[in-house]
Design an enzyme around this catalytic site. Structure first.
Site, short mmCIF file in Angstrom:
data_model
loop_
_atom_site.label_atom_id
_atom_site.label_comp_id
_atom_site.label_asym_id
_atom_site.label_seq_id
_atom_site.Cartn_x
_atom_site.Cartn_y
_atom_site.Cartn_z
N ARG A 66 0.61 -1.17 -0.01
CA ARG A 66 0.01 0.28 -0.07
C ARG A 66 0.90 1.33 0.02
O ARG A 66 0.49 2.35 -0.58
CB ARG A 66 -0.93 -0.08 1.37
CG ARG A 66 -1.96 1.09 1.08
CD ARG A 66 -3.14 0.90 2.32
NE ARG A 66 -2.68 1.27 3.37
CZ ARG A 66 -3.20 1.08 4.62
NH1 ARG A 66 -4.44 0.77 4.36
NH2 ARG A 66 -2.58 1.12 5.97
N LYS A 165 -2.50 7.10 1.16
CA LYS A 165 -2.50 7.43 2.60
C LYS A 165 -1.29 8.54 2.74
O LYS A 165 -0.22 8.01 3.06
CB LYS A 165 -1.86 6.17 3.49
CG LYS A 165 -2.34 6.02 4.82
CD LYS A 165 -2.21 4.84 5.43
CE LYS A 165 -2.31 4.72 6.93
NZ LYS A 165 -3.32 5.33 7.69
N GLU A 198 -16.31 6.50 5.64
CA GLU A 198 -15.59 5.77 6.71
C GLU A 198 -15.60 6.72 7.98
O GLU A 198 -16.13 7.60 7.99
CB GLU A 198 -14.12 5.56 6.21
CG GLU A 198 -13.36 6.62 5.79
CD GLU A 198 -11.91 6.25 5.30
OE1 GLU A 198 -11.17 5.21 5.66
OE2 GLU A 198 -11.32 7.34 4.69
N1 PMP Z 1 -9.47 4.90 7.02
C1 PMP Z 1 -8.37 5.96 7.65
C2 PMP Z 1 -8.58 7.29 6.95
C3 PMP Z 1 -7.25 5.54 8.28
O1 PMP Z 1 -6.31 6.36 8.34
C4 PMP Z 1 -6.97 4.18 8.61
C5 PMP Z 1 -5.72 3.73 9.19
N2 PMP Z 1 -5.72 4.37 10.39
C6 PMP Z 1 -7.98 3.51 8.22
C7 PMP Z 1 -9.10 3.81 7.47
C8 PMP Z 1 -7.63 1.79 8.59
O2 PMP Z 1 -6.77 1.16 7.86
P1 PMP Z 1 -5.83 -0.11 8.36
O3 PMP Z 1 -6.52 -1.05 8.47
O4 PMP Z 1 -4.85 -0.14 7.26
O5 PMP Z 1 -5.09 0.70 9.33
#
Ligand code: PMP
Length: 304
Positions: A66, A165, A198
């Site tokens: 990622r 990210k 989200e």
């Molecule tokens: N959405 C956002 C905006 C995030 O920053 C994150 C990570 N903290 C997630 C979802 C969850 O992703 P992951 O399971 O890869 O940590």
């Protein structure tokens, strides 16, 4: 004076920490980035948050993939191989004698001038912090969170893909502030069409009549590594699960709601916008998913 006012060097655990910075492990007091780094000046960079469970870096390869995708999306060419980064992550954990914790892996555009131009930044920087994290007080993992929907919308993918990210989290930070102003620890963010995207740092899932639903990444969600694990867990447990457009109405009327993220792990939600979810207690499907998650995190990934 409180911890916040003391400055970094007077915090013992931070002081003793070894930080990986551009190829070497350095004391935290020496882990410094230039004020001309575009990661700082413009949020120009990418990062990963990764968990370490019992000496196992959970899904490290997936995080590094990622990271590569995020970097590619912003045309940041990383001069390190995946193996080099993976080794550096493990080395940083070992240097800090960390067995359970949270790893922050950051790649910045590097030092440039005061203009935006990323091509004037000679080389990217990389740093890795291996530490502990607690996003929510422990009691919320058993009693569940009460959350709200906020007015700040998730960024439109035409402006910047929410799948990247990036070091610019202002969109999420503003939503987090709104949540706090409303007395909640977390917030649902909608996309510009009004569908649930989200939360500020977590993916969201609802359970309805024995099935799990989560918004598609195209609706503005980050492609969470924990979210991917939930798909695998649901398959293992023979719980039907699919991506689906969700509105606030769907969440209010769900039987169960839970959130996932590397920092948050898997946490139940029992109230949204003043509406109690299901029985207003963490539900049975959440409990099964959590139990399976706890087992997986110890084995899936890269051992130190
Ligand atoms: N959405 C956002 C905006 C995030 O920053 C994150 C990570 N903290 C997630 C979802 C969850 O992703 P992951 O399971 O890869 O940590």
């Amino acid at each position: 004076m409180g911890r916040a006012g003391q400055g970094l060097s007077s915090i013992p655990s931070v002081n003793r920490m070894k930080i990986y910075l551009d190829g070497a492990l350095v004391d935290s007091a020496d882990a410094k980035i230039s004020v001309f780094d575009h990661g700082l000046l413009y949020g120009d960079g990418v990062f990963e948050g990764i968990r370490l469970y019992g000496g196992n870096v959970f899904r490290l390869e997936e995080h590094l993939e990622r990271l590569e995708f995020s970097a590619k999306a912003i045309l940041l060419k990383m001069p390190w191989s995946r193996k080099q980064i993976s080794d550096a992550v493990c080395e940083t954990c070992r240097a800090n004698q960390l067995v359970d914790g949270y790893i922050r892996l950051v790649v910045t555009r590097g030092v440039g001038d005061l203009g935006l131009s990323p091509w004037l930044c000679a080389k990217p920087s990389i740093f890795i912090i291996a530490d502990k994290i607690a996003l929510y007080p422990p009691e919320y993992y058993s009693k569940g969170l009460e959350i709200v929907t906020v007015a700040t919308r998730r960024m439109n993918p035409a402006a910047l893909s929410p799948a990247v990210k990036s070091l610019n989290y202002l969109n999420n930070i503003l939503a987090k502030i709104e949540a706090r102003q409303a007395g909640a620890l977390e917030a649902i963010m909608l996309n510009d069409q009004g569908f649930v995207a989200e939360c500020t740092g977590d993916n969201i899932f609802i359970v309805r009549k024995g099935r799990i639903y989560t918004p598609a990444a195209q609706q503005g969600a980050l492609r969470g590594i924990t979210r991917d694990a939930i798909f695998d867990i649901a398959k293992d447990l023979a719980i039907p699960m699919e991506e689906h457009d969700l509105t606030r109405y769907d969440v209010w009327n769900a039987d169960e709601v839970f959130l996932t993220g590397t920092g948050a792990e898997v946490i139940p939600v029992v109230k949204l916008d003043g509406r109690e979810i299901g029985t207003s207690k963490p539900g049975p499907i959440f409990a099964r998913v959590l139990e399976a998650f706890r087992r997986r995190v110890l084995t899936e990934g890269t051992r130190l």
